[in-house]
Design a protein around this motif. Sequence first.
Motif, short mmCIF file in Angstrom:
data_model
loop_
_atom_site.label_atom_id
_atom_site.label_comp_id
_atom_site.label_asym_id
_atom_site.label_seq_id
_atom_site.Cartn_x
_atom_site.Cartn_y
_atom_site.Cartn_z
N HIS A 177 0.84 -1.20 0.00
CA HIS A 177 0.00 0.00 0.00
C HIS A 177 0.88 1.25 0.00
O HIS A 177 2.03 1.22 0.47
CB HIS A 177 -0.88 0.07 1.25
CG HIS A 177 -1.96 -0.96 1.33
ND1 HIS A 177 -2.80 -1.26 0.28
CD2 HIS A 177 -2.35 -1.75 2.37
CE1 HIS A 177 -3.65 -2.19 0.66
NE2 HIS A 177 -3.39 -2.51 1.92
N ILE A 178 0.29 2.34 -0.46
CA ILE A 178 0.83 3.66 -0.20
C ILE A 178 -0.12 4.31 0.80
O ILE A 178 -1.30 4.52 0.51
CB ILE A 178 0.92 4.52 -1.47
CG1 ILE A 178 1.84 3.87 -2.50
CG2 ILE A 178 1.43 5.93 -1.11
CD1 ILE A 178 3.29 3.74 -2.07
N ILE A 179 0.38 4.59 1.98
CA ILE A 179 -0.43 5.18 3.05
C ILE A 179 0.22 6.50 3.45
O ILE A 179 1.37 6.52 3.91
CB ILE A 179 -0.54 4.24 4.26
CG1 ILE A 179 -1.15 2.89 3.85
CG2 ILE A 179 -1.35 4.89 5.37
CD1 ILE A 179 -1.19 1.87 4.99
N ASN A 180 -0.51 7.58 3.24
CA ASN A 180 0.01 8.91 3.57
C ASN A 180 1.42 9.12 3.02
O ASN A 180 2.34 9.56 3.72
CB ASN A 180 -0.03 9.14 5.09
CG ASN A 180 -1.43 9.30 5.61
OD1 ASN A 180 -2.30 9.83 4.91
ND2 ASN A 180 -1.68 8.85 6.82
N ASP A 181 1.56 8.78 1.75
CA ASP A 181 2.80 8.97 0.98
C ASP A 181 3.92 8.03 1.38
O ASP A 181 5.06 8.18 0.92
CB ASP A 181 3.30 10.43 1.08
CG ASP A 181 2.30 11.42 0.52
OD1 ASP A 181 1.66 11.10 -0.50
OD2 ASP A 181 2.16 12.51 1.11
N ARG A 239 16.00 4.80 5.57
CA ARG A 239 14.89 4.65 4.64
C ARG A 239 13.77 3.77 5.18
O ARG A 239 12.59 4.09 5.01
CB ARG A 239 15.40 4.07 3.30
CG ARG A 239 14.30 3.61 2.33
CD ARG A 239 13.46 4.80 1.86
NE ARG A 239 12.22 4.37 1.21
CZ ARG A 239 12.10 4.07 -0.07
NH1 ARG A 239 13.15 4.15 -0.87
NH2 ARG A 239 10.94 3.74 -0.58
N THR A 240 14.11 2.65 5.81
CA THR A 240 13.14 1.59 6.04
C THR A 240 13.05 1.19 7.51
O THR A 240 14.06 1.11 8.20
CB THR A 240 13.50 0.33 5.21
OG1 THR A 240 13.55 0.68 3.83
CG2 THR A 240 12.49 -0.78 5.42
N SER A 286 5.40 4.06 1.45
CA SER A 286 5.26 2.72 0.87
C SER A 286 5.34 1.68 1.99
O SER A 286 6.31 1.62 2.74
CB SER A 286 6.38 2.47 -0.15
OG SER A 286 6.30 1.15 -0.65
N VAL A 287 4.28 0.86 2.07
CA VAL A 287 4.16 -0.15 3.12
C VAL A 287 4.05 -1.52 2.46
O VAL A 287 3.25 -1.70 1.54
CB VAL A 287 2.92 0.13 4.00
CG1 VAL A 287 2.75 -0.97 5.04
CG2 VAL A 287 3.05 1.49 4.66
N HIS A 341 10.97 0.20 0.52
CA HIS A 341 9.74 0.62 1.17
C HIS A 341 10.08 1.36 2.46
O HIS A 341 11.17 1.21 3.02
CB HIS A 341 8.85 -0.59 1.49
CG HIS A 341 8.56 -1.45 0.30
ND1 HIS A 341 7.62 -1.11 -0.64
CD2 HIS A 341 9.10 -2.62 -0.11
CE1 HIS A 341 7.58 -2.05 -1.57
NE2 HIS A 341 8.47 -2.97 -1.29
N ASP A 342 9.10 2.12 2.93
CA ASP A 342 9.29 2.83 4.19
C ASP A 342 9.04 1.93 5.39
O ASP A 342 9.62 2.12 6.46
CB ASP A 342 8.35 4.05 4.24
CG ASP A 342 8.64 5.01 3.10
OD1 ASP A 342 9.74 5.58 3.05
OD2 ASP A 342 7.76 5.17 2.22
#
Length: 247
Positions: free
Chosen positions: A113-117, A179-180, A119-120, A161-162
């Motif tokens: 998903h992209i959640i509030n900008d 980053r992650t 990447s999850v 991803h974040d």
Amino acid sequence: MKVAIITDVHGNASALKAVLRVIDQRDDIDHIYCLGDMVGIGPDTNEVLELLFARNDLSMITGNHDEAVLAIINGEPHPDGHIHVKEHHEWIAERMHRNFITKLEKLPRTIQHIINDHSVYFTHYHMESKKLDEHISLNPFSKIVEPNLNNLEMLFKDHHHDLIGFGHHHPTHLFRNDRTIFLNPGSLGCNGEPVAPYAIVTIESTGIQVNLEKVNYDNSSFLLSYKSLQVPEYEFIIRAFHGGQQA
């Protein structure tokens, strides 16, 4: 957005109900993600699946135990890497209600998903991209690495991803680089103490915050059920996955 992350319930309905009860007492959780191995090890297969599939605020992915049990049910090859638990998986498969089979088969292996900008990415454990569609009998999940930042960076080096959430390895993991965030909240259902771990993750445009949580619960009836139900290898399971606890 605030989400709860659980993983590796492993057929432990008492632990799952304790965690869901606490989550439901809050009014700030937008969604729950369950990262595989809902069944296997513990005997509460149908109760666990009923609790999870009954919710409309919860997303699941499959784990190696879920898929290995499905392989037996469908007359497909069982993974050689799980040969030591084949009898146990057969016991679980024989007792799983038929209405859960199709539901489990429809679950994905990963969620992104992209959640509030941000990447999850959620997976039961790392799989190489070329193995994402391989049958469980081919052992597509990567070998477990010791939990430290360097190992996880190497394991997930092709994932950008974040937040990367996963399970499979039962101890809690929480590591972060520039980053992650690498997060494994720990096995909800398999613990050496009567506690059930999970995580609450707040994902805002300004960043991601992880809170590791745990719920104390009475696991005496659950532990006793291994013997009363004659779960295969129950004495070994209690030693290996529940720290040898006595009910």
